[in-house]
Design an enzyme around this catalytic site. Structure first.
Site, PDB file in Angstrom:
ATOM      1  N   ARG A 278       0.722  -1.350  -0.156  1.00 37.60           N
ATOM      2  CA  ARG A 278      -0.087   0.025  -0.069  1.00 37.60           C
ATOM      3  C   ARG A 278       0.779   1.415   0.031  1.00 37.60           C
ATOM      4  NH1 ARG A 278      -4.202  -1.516   4.560  1.00 37.60           N
ATOM      5  NH2 ARG A 278      -2.432  -2.017   5.447  1.00 37.60           N
TER       6      ARG A 278
ATOM      7  N   HIS B  16       9.360 -22.487   6.135  1.00 37.96           N
ATOM      8  CA  HIS B  16      10.429 -22.313   5.980  1.00 37.96           C
ATOM      9  C   HIS B  16      11.739 -23.358   6.481  1.00 37.96           C
ATOM     10  CE1 HIS B  16      10.673 -20.175   9.634  1.00 37.96           C
ATOM     11  NE2 HIS B  16      11.859 -20.503   9.914  1.00 37.96           N
TER      12      HIS B  16
ATOM     13  N   ASP C 252       1.654 -20.749  15.790  1.00 39.85           N
ATOM     14  CA  ASP C 252       2.789 -20.429  15.420  1.00 39.85           C
ATOM     15  C   ASP C 252       4.008 -21.489  14.913  1.00 39.85           C
ATOM     16  OD1 ASP C 252       4.368 -17.986  14.396  1.00 39.85           O
ATOM     17  OD2 ASP C 252       5.480 -18.063  16.404  1.00 39.85           O
TER      18      ASP C 252
ATOM     19  N   HIS D 172       5.795 -25.765  11.583  1.00 41.61           N
ATOM     20  CA  HIS D 172       7.137 -26.097  11.642  1.00 41.61           C
ATOM     21  C   HIS D 172       7.570 -27.581  12.093  1.00 41.61           C
ATOM     22  CE1 HIS D 172       7.552 -22.272  10.205  1.00 41.61           C
ATOM     23  NE2 HIS D 172       7.853 -21.785  11.282  1.00 41.61           N
TER      24      HIS D 172
ATOM     25  N   LYS E  18       9.172 -19.476  23.443  1.00 45.67           N
ATOM     26  CA  LYS E  18       9.675 -18.023  23.361  1.00 45.67           C
ATOM     27  C   LYS E  18      10.349 -17.739  24.894  1.00 45.67           C
ATOM     28  CE  LYS E  18       8.050 -16.589  19.341  1.00 45.67           C
ATOM     29  NZ  LYS E  18       8.733 -16.556  18.298  1.00 45.67           N
TER      30      LYS E  18
HETATM   31  C1  BG6 Z   1       8.428 -18.404  12.360  1.00 46.46           C
HETATM   32  C2  BG6 Z   1       7.432 -17.989  13.646  1.00 46.46           C
HETATM   33  O1  BG6 Z   1       7.688 -18.874  11.421  1.00 46.46           O
HETATM   34  O2  BG6 Z   1       9.349 -19.156  12.832  1.00 46.46           O
HETATM   35  C3  BG6 Z   1       8.308 -17.089  14.554  1.00 46.46           C
HETATM   36  O3  BG6 Z   1       6.324 -17.062  13.191  1.00 46.46           O
HETATM   37  C4  BG6 Z   1       9.551 -17.791  14.855  1.00 46.46           C
HETATM   38  O4  BG6 Z   1       7.509 -16.956  15.690  1.00 46.46           O
HETATM   39  C5  BG6 Z   1      10.384 -18.337  13.847  1.00 46.46           C
HETATM   40  O5  BG6 Z   1      10.504 -17.052  15.649  1.00 46.46           O
HETATM   41  C6  BG6 Z   1      11.569 -19.410  13.974  1.00 46.46           C
HETATM   42  O6  BG6 Z   1      11.980 -19.722  12.940  1.00 46.46           O
HETATM   43  P1  BG6 Z   1      13.563 -20.311  13.018  1.00 46.46           P
HETATM   44  O7  BG6 Z   1      14.279 -20.529  11.819  1.00 46.46           O
HETATM   45  O8  BG6 Z   1      14.474 -19.229  13.574  1.00 46.46           O
HETATM   46  O9  BG6 Z   1      13.658 -21.559  13.892  1.00 46.46           O
END
Ligand code: BG6
Length: 502
Positions: free
Chosen positions: A47, A192, A249, A254, A350
């Site tokens: 935006r 990722h 999250d 993951h 965290k």
């Molecule tokens: C992200 C989360 O997908 O992955 C974050 O939203 C997290 O909260 C992050 O910190 C952790 O990724 P990595 O690669 O540092 O383990």
């Protein structure tokens, strides 16, 4: 070398954190490595009003900070491939301009009509944006792109970032919305973690060696622990995080991917279809917890205050009565032949004691203890530790005889990625985006798998998890390994967490 096909990469949400911190630096790394097709160009859309040149300038400090080794000359050539178009992509308004821009960039860079959209916006915008892309007629997969001497099929694909939905129903709705515009073969649900070298090498470790697979089952493995601990707090993402929490999250996305790679059956071959089919099967075999005994299946927590931040529930922007978890430990079991009665403990949080992402595979102790004079209790059994971050290594711990006496102590054998291959880890997004440009879906999640992963975690999120959320405020100290209930979860099974450095 894996080079993507040429395309216009359209980053929707170009002014956002993900685009700055990860996507553009990752594409720059791929450019430097010669993995980005020389014709590929990037069109950022968001935006804020700015020009191509302003966006390029804005990106420089991010690339300097985030990319491995910044080289000003390489950036100069890369920056010439970067463009920007302002507009609210969730409304119809900018699409005639976006469409015209894609067309003209495609003609100028010769990208053969190929377009890769990257959805890097707030999740509630995914559905409206997909609808607008469809309504604007930007998806014409199959239309023939013609040059003077040849004709080829062009493609339009979309990468969708997590969180993919907020629960099982919204994930299914998003899947339907995507399916109205894109074929399943054109939808790339990214995670990722699947771009991380060690996660990918789990498959090589398991299936390229004959020595591990025979013991990779309930007969030899006592249990598995998968941990993703972070020392950071929720930082600037408070309102997002308070609606999300650690399970959505980190675990639904993951850790479920890591779990699937540890537990899946060997695919028939290494094609995307076969790998994805095995992941779907194993996630589908996860048992649901008994709602009457949730404390036997999970422990949730919120961090207390630290030197640089207040307790989570006291942060500005967090609902005062928040029960969102910043820590979660789940005990999961598969209802299948290979893993019968083997618990998989998944843990993330965290503000924990250390940044550490690891898999610990604890093997069963030997049937008889011949060394009971020096080790009176049961022998500890071998342990495989697969470190994903901060280091990248596979280590096998086993009992060895101490020199000079018949006494057993633990020793370690290690394969360290950096030492073995002499390469630095690259940003996980880069290779994944190149895969999408090559049309390789192996490391992306299919529709049914995402829905299956939601199904497995819903009991820990909906009303069934209420008892786990009572007294959650500051129930673990910042800088610790989580709440006492997480230790109790394993102690009940006669086990304990393996914490690095302990
Ligand atoms: C992200 C989360 O997908 O992955 C974050 O939203 C997290 O909260 C992050 O910190 C952790 O990724 P990595 O690669 O540092 O383990």
């Amino acid at each position: 070398m894996r080079t993507g096909e040429p395309c216009v990469l359209v980053i929707l949400g170009a002014s956002g954190d993900l685009a700055h911190r990860k996507l553009v630096p990752a594409m720059y790394e791929m450019h430097r490595a010669g993995m980005l097709h020389p014709a590929t160009c990037i069109l950022g859309v968001s935006r804020s009003k700015k020009t191509d040149v302003q966006w390029r300038d804005e990106l420089v400090p991010w690339a300097q900070k985030q990319a491995k080794g910044f080289d000003a000359e390489a950036w100069k050539t890369f920056a010439q491939r970067i463009y920007y178009e302002p507009g609210d992509a969730a409304t119809a308004e900018p699409y005639s301009r976006i469409g015209a821009r894609i067309e003209s960039l495609g003609a100028c860079h010769r990208t053969k009509g190929n377009v890769l959209f990257f959805m890097s916006v707030a999740p509630e915008l995914y559905e409206p944006i997909v609808e607008q892309i469809g309504a604007a007629g930007l998806v014409t997969e199959g239309r023939r792109w013609c040059s003077l001497n040849q004709s080829e099929r062009s493609w339009q694909r979309i990468i969708v970032e997590k969180p993919f939905g907020n629960d099982d129903a919204s994930a299914a709705s998003l899947n339907r919305a995507l399916g109205r515009v894109f074929d399943e073969e054109a939808i790339y649900r990214i995670d990722h973690y699947l771009g991380k070298e060690v996660v990918q090498s789990l498959l090589a470790f398991r299936f390229a060696n004959a020595i591990f697979e025979p013991v990779w089952n309930h007969r030899y493995i006592d249990h598995v622990q998968i941990t993703a601990a972070e020392t950071v707090g929720v930082g600037q993402r408070i309102s997002f995080y308070d609606q999300t929490g650690a399970i959505r999250d980190m675990i639904q996305s993951h850790l479920m991917q890591v779990l699937a790679f540890v537990a899946m059956e060997p695919p028939t071959d290494f094609s995307a279809d076969h790998i994805r089919a095995e992941k779907v099967k194993v996630i589908d075999a996860l048992q649901l917890p008994d709602p009457a005994h949730m404390d036997q299946f999970a422990a949730l927590g919120q961090y207390g205050k630290s030197a640089d931040e207040g307790a989570y529930h006291e942060l500005t922007g967090v609902k005062p009565d928040t029960t969102t978890e910043t820590f979660a430990a789940l005990r999961m079991e598969f209802e299948n032949w290979r893993w019968a009665r083997v618990p998989f403990y998944l843990r993330t949080g965290k503000r924990m004691a250390r940044k550490c992402t690891q898999i610990v595979v604890q093997f069963k102790p030997p049937a008889a203890n011949l060394f009971r004079k020096s080790v009176p209790g049961p022998l500890s059994g071998n342990r495989m530790v697969i470190e994903i971050a901060p280091g990248e290594r596979f280590s096998l711990r086993f009992g060895a005889k101490k020199p000079g006496e018949m006494c057993i102590c633990d020793v370690e054998m290690t394969m360290d990625y950096a030492k073995a291959f002499k390469v630095d880890a690259v940003e996980a997004y880069g290779p994944l985006m190149i895969d999408a440009m090559r049309g390789d879906q192996s490391l992306f999640k299919p529709r049914v798998e995402v829905e299956g992963a939601w199904h497995a975690v819903m009991p820990f999120l909906d009303g069934r998890s209420a008892s786990l959320r009572a007294d959650i405020h500051a129930n673990y100290a910042a800088g610790s390994w989580g709440p006492a209930s997480a230790d109790a979860l394993l102690a009940r099974d006669g086990r304990a967490w393996f914490n690095p450095g302990a």
